[in-house]
Design a protein around this motif. Structure first.
Motif, PDB file in Angstrom:
ATOM      1  N   LEU A  62       0.858  -1.059  -0.076  1.00 17.98           N
ATOM      2  CA  LEU A  62      -0.126  -0.042   0.197  1.00 17.98           C
ATOM      3  C   LEU A  62       0.870   1.219  -0.074  1.00 17.98           C
ATOM      4  O   LEU A  62       0.622   2.373  -0.715  1.00 17.98           O
ATOM      5  N   LYS A  65       2.235   1.887  -3.402  1.00 18.72           N
ATOM      6  CA  LYS A  65       1.352   2.378  -4.307  1.00 18.72           C
ATOM      7  C   LYS A  65       0.793   3.780  -4.057  1.00 18.72           C
ATOM      8  O   LYS A  65       0.060   4.067  -4.720  1.00 18.72           O
ATOM      9  N   MET A  67      -1.168   4.251  -1.421  1.00 17.09           N
ATOM     10  CA  MET A  67      -2.425   4.126  -0.858  1.00 17.09           C
ATOM     11  C   MET A  67      -2.376   3.997   0.617  1.00 17.09           C
ATOM     12  O   MET A  67      -3.751   3.594   1.035  1.00 17.09           O
ATOM     13  N   GLU A  70      -5.478   5.849   1.912  1.00 15.23           N
ATOM     14  CA  GLU A  70      -6.700   5.407   1.508  1.00 15.23           C
ATOM     15  C   GLU A  70      -7.318   3.981   2.308  1.00 15.23           C
ATOM     16  O   GLU A  70      -8.612   3.836   2.336  1.00 15.23           O
ATOM     17  N   ARG A 106       0.495  -8.693  -2.364  1.00 13.21           N
ATOM     18  CA  ARG A 106       0.510  -7.919  -3.677  1.00 13.21           C
ATOM     19  C   ARG A 106      -0.477  -7.876  -4.408  1.00 13.21           C
ATOM     20  O   ARG A 106      -1.128  -7.161  -4.982  1.00 13.21           O
ATOM     21  N   VAL A 109      -3.814  -6.434  -3.138  1.00  7.00           N
ATOM     22  CA  VAL A 109      -3.843  -4.734  -3.340  1.00  7.00           C
ATOM     23  C   VAL A 109      -4.020  -4.431  -4.742  1.00  7.00           C
ATOM     24  O   VAL A 109      -4.739  -3.723  -5.014  1.00  7.00           O
ATOM     25  N   GLU A 110      -3.381  -5.271  -5.618  1.00  8.48           N
ATOM     26  CA  GLU A 110      -3.173  -4.927  -6.888  1.00  8.48           C
ATOM     27  C   GLU A 110      -4.446  -5.204  -7.752  1.00  8.48           C
ATOM     28  O   GLU A 110      -5.097  -4.358  -8.433  1.00  8.48           O
ATOM     29  N   GLU A 111      -4.950  -6.412  -7.351  1.00  2.00           N
ATOM     30  CA  GLU A 111      -6.270  -6.818  -8.011  1.00  2.00           C
ATOM     31  C   GLU A 111      -7.576  -6.368  -7.162  1.00  2.00           C
ATOM     32  O   GLU A 111      -8.475  -5.713  -8.175  1.00  2.00           O
ATOM     33  N   HIS A 112      -7.421  -6.596  -6.100  1.00  2.00           N
ATOM     34  CA  HIS A 112      -8.632  -6.048  -5.329  1.00  2.00           C
ATOM     35  C   HIS A 112      -9.056  -4.558  -5.207  1.00  2.00           C
ATOM     36  O   HIS A 112      -9.917  -3.931  -5.421  1.00  2.00           O
ATOM     37  N   LEU A 113      -7.809  -4.165  -4.494  1.00  2.00           N
ATOM     38  CA  LEU A 113      -8.084  -2.927  -4.001  1.00  2.00           C
ATOM     39  C   LEU A 113      -7.789  -1.830  -5.273  1.00  2.00           C
ATOM     40  O   LEU A 113      -8.355  -0.606  -5.574  1.00  2.00           O
ATOM     41  N   ILE A 114      -6.908  -2.010  -6.405  1.00  4.20           N
ATOM     42  CA  ILE A 114      -6.785  -1.060  -7.190  1.00  4.20           C
ATOM     43  C   ILE A 114      -7.655  -1.418  -8.441  1.00  4.20           C
ATOM     44  O   ILE A 114      -8.366  -0.503  -8.972  1.00  4.20           O
ATOM     45  N   LYS A 115      -7.822  -2.730  -8.768  1.00  4.14           N
ATOM     46  CA  LYS A 115      -8.651  -2.882  -9.990  1.00  4.14           C
ATOM     47  C   LYS A 115      -9.944  -3.454  -9.867  1.00  4.14           C
ATOM     48  O   LYS A 115     -10.595  -3.644 -10.468  1.00  4.14           O
TER      49      LYS A 115
END
Length: 136
Positions: A62, A65, A67, A70, A106, A109-115
């Motif tokens: 996080l 990135k 984040m 957030e 990772r 974060v990248e799949e669930h939280l970002i995408k």
């Protein structure tokens, strides 16, 4: 009582959060200043299965990135589902991930939280019908 200079410093530090809230007003609930919370089980069984490392890895990704202001990562008590631990629960969408490993941080974060895509291989699978349960 704070001095005028101290208040100016506080105001300056909060400008990004104020702008973020104003820009996204009404899009999603702000929970204690965070738009999302990641709950990681800190019960005995999950701790023995590296839940503390999951927390550390989530926080590191996080921060990488940008984040960290957030999304809040919280260590909780036991979820009562030790056989499927470590458990990671995403709020406010209530997604329930099971048997999470530190290296999954990772991807979460990248799949669930970002995408905005659930990590299907970490979702609980109902043993009766072999279907993923996306929330609990």
């Amino acid at each position: 009582m704070k001095s005028l200079e101290e208040l100016k410093v506080i105001r300056e530090k909060m400008q990004d959060q104020i702008a973020f809230r104003a820009e996204h007003e009404g899009e999603f609930p702000i929970l204690d200043g965070f738009r999302k919370h990641v709950l990681v089980c800190g019960g005995t069984g999950c701790k023995a299965s590296q839940s503390a490392q999951i927390v550390d890895n989530l926080k590191a990704v996080l921060a990488e990135k940008g984040m960290q202001d957030e999304v809040q990562v919280i260590t909780t008590g036991c979820f009562g589902f030790c056989e499927k631990g470590p458990i990671v629960k995403m709020m406010p969408d209530n997604t329930f991930y099971t048997q999470v490993k530190p290296e999954d941080a990772r991807t979460i974060v990248e799949e669930h939280l970002i995408k905005g895509r659930k990590v299907t291989n970490l979702l609980y699978t109902d043993p009766e019908n072999n279907e993923h349960v996306s929330d609990s």
